[in-house]
Design a protein around this motif. Structure first.
Motif, PDB file in Angstrom:
ATOM      1  N   ASP A   1      80.080  28.923  23.834  1.00  0.00           N
ATOM      2  CA  ASP A   1      79.076  29.603  24.657  1.00  0.00           C
ATOM      3  C   ASP A   1      79.692  30.156  25.942  1.00  0.00           C
ATOM      4  O   ASP A   1      79.276  31.205  26.434  1.00  0.00           O
ATOM      5  N   LEU A   2      80.685  29.465  26.488  1.00  0.00           N
ATOM      6  CA  LEU A   2      81.353  29.929  27.698  1.00  0.00           C
ATOM      7  C   LEU A   2      82.342  31.063  27.412  1.00  0.00           C
ATOM      8  O   LEU A   2      82.535  31.956  28.238  1.00  0.00           O
ATOM      9  N   ILE A   3      82.955  31.029  26.244  1.00  0.00           N
ATOM     10  CA  ILE A   3      83.964  32.027  25.887  1.00  0.00           C
ATOM     11  C   ILE A   3      83.328  33.336  25.430  1.00  0.00           C
ATOM     12  O   ILE A   3      83.862  34.414  25.700  1.00  0.00           O
ATOM     13  N   LYS A   4      82.201  33.274  24.764  1.00  0.00           N
ATOM     14  CA  LYS A   4      81.599  34.483  24.187  1.00  0.00           C
ATOM     15  C   LYS A   4      81.417  35.611  25.189  1.00  0.00           C
ATOM     16  O   LYS A   4      81.801  36.744  24.897  1.00  0.00           O
ATOM     17  N   PRO A   5      80.869  35.387  26.385  1.00  0.00           N
ATOM     18  CA  PRO A   5      80.748  36.501  27.335  1.00  0.00           C
ATOM     19  C   PRO A   5      82.104  37.101  27.714  1.00  0.00           C
ATOM     20  O   PRO A   5      82.220  38.312  27.904  1.00  0.00           O
ATOM     21  N   GLN A   6      83.121  36.263  27.796  1.00  0.00           N
ATOM     22  CA  GLN A   6      84.459  36.765  28.118  1.00  0.00           C
ATOM     23  C   GLN A   6      84.978  37.657  26.994  1.00  0.00           C
ATOM     24  O   GLN A   6      85.565  38.712  27.245  1.00  0.00           O
ATOM     25  N   LEU A   7      84.760  37.242  25.755  1.00  0.00           N
ATOM     26  CA  LEU A   7      85.182  38.058  24.611  1.00  0.00           C
ATOM     27  C   LEU A   7      84.404  39.360  24.548  1.00  0.00           C
ATOM     28  O   LEU A   7      84.972  40.425  24.269  1.00  0.00           O
ATOM     29  N   ASP A   8      83.111  39.295  24.817  1.00  0.00           N
ATOM     30  CA  ASP A   8      82.293  40.509  24.823  1.00  0.00           C
ATOM     31  C   ASP A   8      82.799  41.496  25.873  1.00  0.00           C
ATOM     32  O   ASP A   8      82.880  42.697  25.624  1.00  0.00           O
ATOM     33  N   GLU A   9      83.144  40.984  27.047  1.00  0.00           N
ATOM     34  CA  GLU A   9      83.675  41.835  28.113  1.00  0.00           C
ATOM     35  C   GLU A   9      85.015  42.454  27.701  1.00  0.00           C
ATOM     36  O   GLU A   9      85.259  43.643  27.930  1.00  0.00           O
ATOM     37  N   LEU A  10      85.864  41.656  27.098  1.00  0.00           N
ATOM     38  CA  LEU A  10      87.161  42.158  26.633  1.00  0.00           C
ATOM     39  C   LEU A  10      86.980  43.250  25.587  1.00  0.00           C
ATOM     40  O   LEU A  10      87.629  44.300  25.647  1.00  0.00           O
ATOM     41  N   ILE A  11      86.093  43.047  24.650  1.00  0.00           N
ATOM     42  CA  ILE A  11      85.815  44.047  23.614  1.00  0.00           C
ATOM     43  C   ILE A  11      85.277  45.327  24.241  1.00  0.00           C
ATOM     44  O   ILE A  11      85.676  46.431  23.866  1.00  0.00           O
ATOM     45  N   SER A  12      84.400  45.170  25.210  1.00  0.00           N
ATOM     46  CA  SER A  12      83.851  46.330  25.899  1.00  0.00           C
ATOM     47  C   SER A  12      84.952  47.113  26.609  1.00  0.00           C
ATOM     48  O   SER A  12      85.012  48.346  26.521  1.00  0.00           O
ATOM     49  N   ARG A  13      85.823  46.422  27.299  1.00  0.00           N
ATOM     50  CA  ARG A  13      86.925  47.085  28.008  1.00  0.00           C
ATOM     51  C   ARG A  13      87.881  47.767  27.038  1.00  0.00           C
ATOM     52  O   ARG A  13      88.371  48.868  27.316  1.00  0.00           O
ATOM     53  N   MET A  14      88.147  47.114  25.928  1.00  0.00           N
ATOM     54  CA  MET A  14      89.031  47.725  24.927  1.00  0.00           C
ATOM     55  C   MET A  14      88.401  48.993  24.362  1.00  0.00           C
ATOM     56  O   MET A  14      89.087  49.992  24.147  1.00  0.00           O
ATOM     57  N   GLY A  15      87.100  48.965  24.139  1.00  0.00           N
ATOM     58  CA  GLY A  15      86.395  50.151  23.654  1.00  0.00           C
ATOM     59  C   GLY A  15      86.471  51.279  24.665  1.00  0.00           C
ATOM     60  O   GLY A  15      86.701  52.439  24.308  1.00  0.00           O
ATOM     61  N   TYR A  16      86.300  50.945  25.934  1.00  0.00           N
ATOM     62  CA  TYR A  16      86.381  51.945  26.996  1.00  0.00           C
ATOM     63  C   TYR A  16      87.785  52.558  27.052  1.00  0.00           C
ATOM     64  O   TYR A  16      87.937  53.784  27.134  1.00  0.00           O
ATOM     65  N   LEU A  17      88.806  51.717  26.990  1.00  0.00           N
ATOM     66  CA  LEU A  17      90.183  52.223  27.033  1.00  0.00           C
ATOM     67  C   LEU A  17      90.488  53.101  25.825  1.00  0.00           C
ATOM     68  O   LEU A  17      91.152  54.137  25.943  1.00  0.00           O
ATOM     69  N   SER A  18      89.993  52.704  24.670  1.00  0.00           N
ATOM     70  CA  SER A  18      90.191  53.510  23.458  1.00  0.00           C
ATOM     71  C   SER A  18      89.506  54.862  23.606  1.00  0.00           C
ATOM     72  O   SER A  18      90.062  55.905  23.239  1.00  0.00           O
ATOM     73  N   GLN A  19      88.308  54.852  24.156  1.00  0.00           N
ATOM     74  CA  GLN A  19      87.570  56.097  24.374  1.00  0.00           C
ATOM     75  C   GLN A  19      88.328  56.996  25.351  1.00  0.00           C
ATOM     76  O   GLN A  19      88.452  58.205  25.123  1.00  0.00           O
ATOM     77  N   GLN A  20      88.859  56.433  26.421  1.00  0.00           N
ATOM     78  CA  GLN A  20      89.622  57.207  27.389  1.00  0.00           C
ATOM     79  C   GLN A  20      90.882  57.804  26.755  1.00  0.00           C
ATOM     80  O   GLN A  20      91.228  58.958  27.004  1.00  0.00           O
TER      81      GLN A  20
ATOM     82  N   GLU B   1      86.371  21.430  30.172  1.00  0.00           N
ATOM     83  CA  GLU B   1      86.643  21.550  31.604  1.00  0.00           C
ATOM     84  C   GLU B   1      87.405  22.841  31.909  1.00  0.00           C
ATOM     85  O   GLU B   1      87.101  23.539  32.873  1.00  0.00           O
ATOM     86  N   LEU B   2      88.396  23.181  31.079  1.00  0.00           N
ATOM     87  CA  LEU B   2      89.141  24.420  31.274  1.00  0.00           C
ATOM     88  C   LEU B   2      88.231  25.636  31.126  1.00  0.00           C
ATOM     89  O   LEU B   2      88.336  26.593  31.898  1.00  0.00           O
ATOM     90  N   ALA B   3      87.363  25.609  30.137  1.00  0.00           N
ATOM     91  CA  ALA B   3      86.440  26.730  29.922  1.00  0.00           C
ATOM     92  C   ALA B   3      85.467  26.855  31.094  1.00  0.00           C
ATOM     93  O   ALA B   3      85.179  27.961  31.540  1.00  0.00           O
ATOM     94  N   ARG B   4      84.997  25.743  31.588  1.00  0.00           N
ATOM     95  CA  ARG B   4      84.096  25.778  32.746  1.00  0.00           C
ATOM     96  C   ARG B   4      84.800  26.369  33.969  1.00  0.00           C
ATOM     97  O   ARG B   4      84.193  27.058  34.770  1.00  0.00           O
ATOM     98  N   ASP B   5      86.109  26.066  34.093  1.00  0.00           N
ATOM     99  CA  ASP B   5      86.903  26.586  35.216  1.00  0.00           C
ATOM    100  C   ASP B   5      87.467  27.980  34.931  1.00  0.00           C
ATOM    101  O   ASP B   5      88.182  28.528  35.768  1.00  0.00           O
ATOM    102  N   LYS B   6      87.177  28.515  33.742  1.00  0.00           N
ATOM    103  CA  LYS B   6      87.673  29.825  33.308  1.00  0.00           C
ATOM    104  C   LYS B   6      89.197  29.886  33.311  1.00  0.00           C
ATOM    105  O   LYS B   6      89.798  30.886  33.638  1.00  0.00           O
ATOM    106  N   ASP B   7      89.803  28.776  32.928  1.00  0.00           N
ATOM    107  CA  ASP B   7      91.255  28.681  32.784  1.00  0.00           C
ATOM    108  C   ASP B   7      91.585  28.941  31.315  1.00  0.00           C
ATOM    109  O   ASP B   7      91.821  28.030  30.533  1.00  0.00           O
TER     110      ASP B   7
END
Length: 90
Positions: free
Chosen positions: A60-79, A3-9
Motif C-alpha cells: 500500500d505504501l509502495i503503490k503510489p510511488q510506482l504510480d508516480e514513476l509510471i506517470s513520469r516515465m509516460g511523460y518522458l516518453s511523450q516528450q 519501517e523502511l517503506a514508512r520512511d520511504k527508504d
C-alpha cells in the motif's frame, strides 16, 4: 521492510524482500513437515500471518510511488516522441 517503506527508504527494500521471501519459503517447508510441536506450528502460522499483514501495508505504501514513476516515465516518453516528431534534440 515496513519501517523502511514508512520512511520511504526504497533503496534497501529489494534486498530485504528477497530475504523475506526466503524466510517465508522456509517457514512453509517447516510447517508442512508435520514434525513440529503444536506451539511451534502456532508460532510459524503467527509469523506467516504477520508477514502477510506487513507485506500488504508495504504494498500500500509502495503503490503510489510506482504510480508516480509510471506517470513520469509516460511523460518522458511523450516528450521524446514529440521531440522526434518536431525534430527537436535535447
Amino acid at each position: 521492510m515496513l519501517e523502511l517503506a514508512r520512511d520511504k527508504d526504497w533503496g534497501r527494500l529489494p534486498e530485504l524482500e528477497a530475504r523475506c521471501s526466503a524466510i517465508v519459503d522456509r517457514l512453509r517447508v517447516i510447517e508442512s513437515t508435520g514434525t513440529l510441536e503444536v506451539v511451534e506450528v502456532e508460532r510459524v502460522l503467527y509469523l506467516l500471518d504477520r508477514i502477510r499483514v506487513e507485506q500488504t501495508e508495504v504494498s500500500d505504501l509502495i503503490k503510489p510511488q510506482l504510480d508516480e514513476l509510471i506517470s513520469r516515465m509516460g511523460y518522458l516518453s511523450q516528450q521524446k516522441n514529440l521531440g522526434r516528431a518536431y525534430g527537436l534534440t535535447h
